[in-house]
Design an enzyme around this catalytic site. Structure first.
Site, PDB file in Angstrom:
ATOM      1  N   ARG A 168       0.845  -1.196   0.000  1.00  0.00           N
ATOM      2  CA  ARG A 168       0.000   0.000   0.000  1.00  0.00           C
ATOM      3  C   ARG A 168       0.880   1.245   0.000  1.00  0.00           C
ATOM      4  O   ARG A 168       1.940   1.254   0.618  1.00  0.00           O
ATOM      5  CB  ARG A 168      -0.874   0.029   1.257  1.00  0.00           C
ATOM      6  CG  ARG A 168      -2.025  -0.946   1.241  1.00  0.00           C
ATOM      7  CD  ARG A 168      -2.926  -0.773   2.458  1.00  0.00           C
ATOM      8  NE  ARG A 168      -2.317  -1.247   3.680  1.00  0.00           N
ATOM      9  CZ  ARG A 168      -1.791  -0.481   4.610  1.00  0.00           C
ATOM     10  NH1 ARG A 168      -1.802   0.838   4.469  1.00  0.00           N
ATOM     11  NH2 ARG A 168      -1.267  -0.993   5.695  1.00  0.00           N
TER      12      ARG A 168
ATOM     13  N   TYR B 218      -1.616  -3.562  -6.831  1.00  0.00           N
ATOM     14  CA  TYR B 218      -1.378  -4.351  -5.622  1.00  0.00           C
ATOM     15  C   TYR B 218      -2.435  -4.201  -4.536  1.00  0.00           C
ATOM     16  O   TYR B 218      -2.807  -3.083  -4.168  1.00  0.00           O
ATOM     17  CB  TYR B 218      -0.011  -3.975  -5.010  1.00  0.00           C
ATOM     18  CG  TYR B 218       0.533  -5.122  -4.198  1.00  0.00           C
ATOM     19  CD1 TYR B 218       1.168  -6.184  -4.831  1.00  0.00           C
ATOM     20  CD2 TYR B 218       0.350  -5.196  -2.833  1.00  0.00           C
ATOM     21  CE1 TYR B 218       1.630  -7.268  -4.105  1.00  0.00           C
ATOM     22  CE2 TYR B 218       0.809  -6.272  -2.098  1.00  0.00           C
ATOM     23  CZ  TYR B 218       1.446  -7.301  -2.741  1.00  0.00           C
ATOM     24  OH  TYR B 218       1.903  -8.387  -2.023  1.00  0.00           O
TER      25      TYR B 218
ATOM     26  N   LYS C 262      -9.534  -1.995   1.880  1.00  0.00           N
ATOM     27  CA  LYS C 262      -9.190  -0.857   2.730  1.00  0.00           C
ATOM     28  C   LYS C 262      -9.968   0.398   2.315  1.00  0.00           C
ATOM     29  O   LYS C 262     -10.409   1.174   3.152  1.00  0.00           O
ATOM     30  CB  LYS C 262      -7.689  -0.590   2.657  1.00  0.00           C
ATOM     31  CG  LYS C 262      -6.831  -1.798   3.013  1.00  0.00           C
ATOM     32  CD  LYS C 262      -7.082  -2.258   4.418  1.00  0.00           C
ATOM     33  CE  LYS C 262      -6.150  -3.388   4.816  1.00  0.00           C
ATOM     34  NZ  LYS C 262      -6.405  -3.875   6.169  1.00  0.00           N
TER      35      LYS C 262
ATOM     36  N   HIS D 299     -10.707  -1.987  11.704  1.00  0.00           N
ATOM     37  CA  HIS D 299      -9.632  -2.863  11.237  1.00  0.00           C
ATOM     38  C   HIS D 299      -9.459  -3.967  12.276  1.00  0.00           C
ATOM     39  O   HIS D 299      -8.509  -3.961  13.058  1.00  0.00           O
ATOM     40  CB  HIS D 299      -8.352  -2.014  11.103  1.00  0.00           C
ATOM     41  CG  HIS D 299      -7.240  -2.672  10.376  1.00  0.00           C
ATOM     42  ND1 HIS D 299      -5.932  -2.262  10.491  1.00  0.00           N
ATOM     43  CD2 HIS D 299      -7.217  -3.711   9.505  1.00  0.00           C
ATOM     44  CE1 HIS D 299      -5.158  -2.999   9.725  1.00  0.00           C
ATOM     45  NE2 HIS D 299      -5.909  -3.893   9.120  1.00  0.00           N
TER      46      HIS D 299
ATOM     47  N   SER E   8      -1.350  -3.727  10.774  1.00  0.00           N
ATOM     48  CA  SER E   8      -0.981  -4.724   9.767  1.00  0.00           C
ATOM     49  C   SER E   8       0.219  -5.542  10.242  1.00  0.00           C
ATOM     50  O   SER E   8       1.144  -5.006  10.846  1.00  0.00           O
ATOM     51  CB  SER E   8      -0.600  -4.019   8.472  1.00  0.00           C
ATOM     52  OG  SER E   8      -1.584  -3.078   8.143  1.00  0.00           O
TER      53      SER E   8
ATOM     54  N   CYS F 257       0.657  -7.815  12.525  1.00  0.00           N
ATOM     55  CA  CYS F 257       0.884  -8.063  13.961  1.00  0.00           C
ATOM     56  C   CYS F 257       0.262  -9.390  14.376  1.00  0.00           C
ATOM     57  O   CYS F 257       0.038  -9.626  15.554  1.00  0.00           O
ATOM     58  CB  CYS F 257       0.254  -6.969  14.807  1.00  0.00           C
ATOM     59  SG  CYS F 257       1.247  -5.491  14.921  1.00  0.00           S
TER      60      CYS F 257
ATOM     61  N   ASP G  22      -9.540  -9.489   9.165  1.00  0.00           N
ATOM     62  CA  ASP G  22      -9.005  -8.147   8.897  1.00  0.00           C
ATOM     63  C   ASP G  22      -9.975  -6.999   9.199  1.00  0.00           C
ATOM     64  O   ASP G  22      -9.544  -5.960   9.660  1.00  0.00           O
ATOM     65  CB  ASP G  22      -8.555  -8.062   7.433  1.00  0.00           C
ATOM     66  CG  ASP G  22      -7.635  -6.888   7.165  1.00  0.00           C
ATOM     67  OD1 ASP G  22      -6.786  -6.586   8.028  1.00  0.00           O
ATOM     68  OD2 ASP G  22      -7.751  -6.264   6.098  1.00  0.00           O
TER      69      ASP G  22
ATOM     70  N   ARG H 278       1.834 -12.231  -0.345  1.00  0.00           N
ATOM     71  CA  ARG H 278       0.476 -12.522   0.140  1.00  0.00           C
ATOM     72  C   ARG H 278      -0.115 -13.800  -0.428  1.00  0.00           C
ATOM     73  O   ARG H 278       0.263 -14.246  -1.509  1.00  0.00           O
ATOM     74  CB  ARG H 278      -0.445 -11.374  -0.289  1.00  0.00           C
ATOM     75  CG  ARG H 278      -0.062 -10.010   0.236  1.00  0.00           C
ATOM     76  CD  ARG H 278      -0.526  -9.828   1.639  1.00  0.00           C
ATOM     77  NE  ARG H 278      -0.136  -8.547   2.195  1.00  0.00           N
ATOM     78  CZ  ARG H 278      -0.866  -7.872   3.094  1.00  0.00           C
ATOM     79  NH1 ARG H 278      -2.011  -8.358   3.523  1.00  0.00           N
ATOM     80  NH2 ARG H 278      -0.434  -6.742   3.590  1.00  0.00           N
TER      81      ARG H 278
HETATM   82  C1  OXD Z   1      -3.085  -4.352   5.838  1.00  0.00           C
HETATM   83  C2  OXD Z   1      -3.661  -5.505   5.147  1.00  0.00           C
HETATM   84  O1  OXD Z   1      -2.155  -3.739   5.313  1.00  0.00           O
HETATM   85  O2  OXD Z   1      -4.546  -6.142   5.727  1.00  0.00           O
HETATM   86  O3  OXD Z   1      -3.538  -4.041   6.934  1.00  0.00           O
HETATM   87  O4  OXD Z   1      -3.288  -5.781   4.006  1.00  0.00           O
HETATM   88 MN    MN Z   2      -5.259  -5.152   7.468  1.00  0.00          MN
END
Ligand code: OXD
Ligand code: MN
Length: 638
Positions: A111, A255, A264, A284, A306, A308, A331, A422
């Site tokens: 991102r 991406y 998002k 989130h 993200s 974690c 997510d 991913r």
């Molecule tokens: C993030 C994702 O970046 O879930 O939080 O891809």
């Molecule tokens: Mn995320």
């Protein structure tokens, strides 16, 4: 609204005439339609008027050679796979069933927060008072004129020679009162295929639009440039949101969060605006169901920045005997109080777009048994026998091709898989997917966890004294930076509610919205802060994490039942000595795990004050200042 002032009206007509649309036809017909070799079949008339207008205007602007309205069928999906192989976007992974490998342009791997903007008439609707006219880490503002210019500089003619796909999609089960519909227009078959995994898409959504034509308009184009098979324009990437018009426009990146606009952009940034307007929460957060040995099931939502370990927690295999965890989502959570005052959550997504590195049979066996069929892997390494590999997968690497398509040389110390590589995989394949994961009314939430990667000073678990204190915990969340965005290094960043990159409106207003949740007749979930990542002075993790986190969840559930298994600390409630089940864990340094170093916390309070002053200013609800003073006072007197 897209204001295509520069587009001549007759182009709109021409675009509609040349559009060819394949809805509900055979794989062969799809294949020809996708390659654009059939005679035009003007069936845009099949679309509802607003969708049709959006398609026609977008076609007029982007000038594609062909338009394809996606029906979401198997035939269409397999035609897309054929096309992407031909174009060099995907290659099959013969070791598995229907799995594919994509390698992106090396400049298009995450991102791009610095190029992600929210557009409103008033800057203050996006940027907290303290940062008006300056850069804000809590929301990137773009003025309407600059928004128009960004579109006008990039989009006219950007799909020439390409096919424009129209993806009707639903975030949440089609027909759920908590779900919302979007239409994404894109020139990336990779996006179409991924959206089919990540959302409910196709004809059934077009049908739903006939009942209610409200939808979010999402326009995405990859742009010119990039490597063969992965067109993109990283120098000019921009991701724009205009909440007042329910509009998202993204250019230059293929991406993940930049291009799968349901995730998002819609579910969080626009979602948070809709949620505030309509009185609910778009967060989130993962959602999990946990059943105790007595057979009692509760649901927990948890916000972590993200990378974690959200996916790991959402799919946890508890080590505590008799406990069972089931996954609703990994997510995003959309949550709303029902008429009985119960907070109910849905996962608006339909798949997992998980970070691959670190996923293994030891860390997340459930993900490992989810991802090896019907999955697109992006930027992982490839084994010689047509399989995948990434750092932390815990199998011998053997000879590998790295994420850039080069033979991997371990001695060079460059990762074989990109750290943000991913898997994109259907949620229904998860062996512990919760039986209620598609429930229209959502699952009842008993507790909300907040957390981050805090190597120092922050205890394993702390319960908020009340809702206001919990909101303060969310507002003051911090975590080490991740590879999911363009940041690097191990710097500890403020990431309130794990939403910092995803706020759709002024953070101060967001906090006020959270503070407004307690109302007569509502059963408020308890809020907890957790930290699985505290380290000893020697740099070793103090807590084993993963399945052992079930021990923390057990304590959380006991607290939800108001069991007096807690004790007060300057930060909130922690387990009373002996009340966190550590049986069988061996040597755990509980003292260090729960210590609250006074100097650390006084510095933390100073850092929070600075952050509040410099980033929020007068938009910060006064309750947050009161909570900060309480924290300081408690720590000073400890
Ligand atoms: C993030 C994702 O970046 O879930 O939080 O891809
Ligand atoms: Mn995320």
């Amino acid at each position: 609204m897209l204001h295509f002032k520069t587009i001549p009206e007759d182009y709109v007509r021409k675009a509609a005439q040349c559009a060819q649309v394949a809805i509900g036809c055979s794989r062969a017909a799809h294949q020809t339609a996708l390659r654009g070799v059939t005679k035009p079949t003007p069936v845009l008339a099949a679309l509802t008027p607003k969708v049709r207008a959006f398609v026609e205007r977008s076609a007029a602007l982007c000038q594609p050679d062909h338009v394809h309205v996606c029906d979401g069928s198997e035939a269409e999906a397999s035609a897309l796979l054929g096309l992407m192989q031909q174009q060099g976007t995907l290659k099959p992974l013969p070791k598995y069933d229907n799995c594919w490998l994509a390698r992106t342009d090396p400049a298009d791997v995450a991102r791009v927060e610095s190029r992600t903007f929210i557009c409103t008439d008033r800057e203050r609707d996006v940027v907290p008072a303290a940062r008006i006219g300056q850069k804000s880490v809590l929301g990137n503002y773009i003025a309407p004129a600059d928004y128009e210019k960004a579109v006008a500089d990039r989009f006219p003619g950007c799909m020439r020679g390409r096919t424009m796909y129209v993806i009707p999609f639903s975030m949440g089960p089609v027909g759920s009162p908590l779900s919302k519909i979007g239409v994404e227009i894109t020139d990336s078959p990779y996006v179409v295929y991924s959206m089919r995994v990540m959302t409910r898409m196709g004809s059934k959504v077009l049908e739903a639009l006939r009942q209610d034509e409200t939808f979010v308009r999402c326009l995405h184009a990859v742009g010119a440039g990039g490597v063969p098979g992965w067109p993109c324009d990283p120098q000019r990437t921009v991701i724009l949101h205009r909440p007042a018009d329910n509009e998202i426009i993204s250019y230059g990146s293929g991406y993940g969060g930049n291009s799968l606009l349901g995730k998002k952009c819609f579910a969080l940034r626009l979602g948070s605006v809709l949620a505030r307007r309509e009185g609910w929460l778009a967060e989130h957060m993962l959602i999990l169901g946990i059943t105790n040995p007595a057979g009692r099931k509760r649901y927990i939502a948890a916000a972590f920045p993200s990378a974690c370990g959200k996916t790991n927690l959402a799919m946890m295999t508890p080590t505590l005997p008799g406990y069972k965890v089931e996954c609703v989502g990994d997510d995003i959570a959309w949550m709303k109080f029902d008429s009985n005052g119960v907070l109910r959550a849905i996962n608006p997504e339909n798949g997992f777009f998980g970070v691959a590195p670190g996923t293994s049979a030891a860390t997340n066996p459930i993900a490992m048994s989810t991802v090896f069929s019907n999955t697109v892997f992006t930027n992982v390494a490839e084994t010689q026998d047509g399989g995948v590999w990434w750092e932390g997968i815990d199998t011998a690497p053997g000879k590998l091709t790295d994420w850039k398509g080069q033979p991997w040389d371990a001695s060079k110390k460059t990762p074989a898989a990109h750290p943000n590589s991913r898997f994109c995989t259907p949620a229904e394949q998860c062996p512990i997917i919760d039986s209620n994961w598609e429930s229209a009314e959502g699952v009842p939430i008993s507790a909300i966890l907040l957390g981050g990667r805090r190597p120092e000073g922050v205890p394993l678990v702390v319960e908020a004294r009340d809702w206001k204190h919990g909101v303060f915990m969310g507002a003051t969340m911090r975590s080490e930076a991740t590879a999911a965005a363009e940041h690097s290094g191990k710097v500890v960043m403020h990431d309130p509610f794990a939403m910092r990159p995803f706020f759709g409106y002024n953070f101060g207003e967001y906090l006020k919205h959270w503070l407004s949740m307690p109302q007569a007749g509502r059963k408020m979930p308890k809020i907890f802060h957790v930290n699985w990542f505290r380290k000893s002075e020697q740099g070793k993790f103090l807590w084993p994490g993963f399945g052992e986190n079930s021990r923390v969840l057990e304590w959380v559930l006991r607290r939800c039942d108001e069991e007096p298994c807690h004790q007060e600390t300057p930060l909130g409630y922690v387990p009373k000595q002996g009340e966190l089940n550590t049986q069988g864990l061996g040597d755990i340094d509980m003292k260090s795990l729960f210590s609250i170093p006074q100097d650390f916390w006084l510095k933390e309070a100073d850092a929070i004050e600075k952050y509040f002053k410099e980033e929020v200013g007068e938009d910060l609800p006064k309750e947050m200042w009161t909570e900060l003073e309480t924290l300081r006072k408690n720590v000073k007197h400890s």
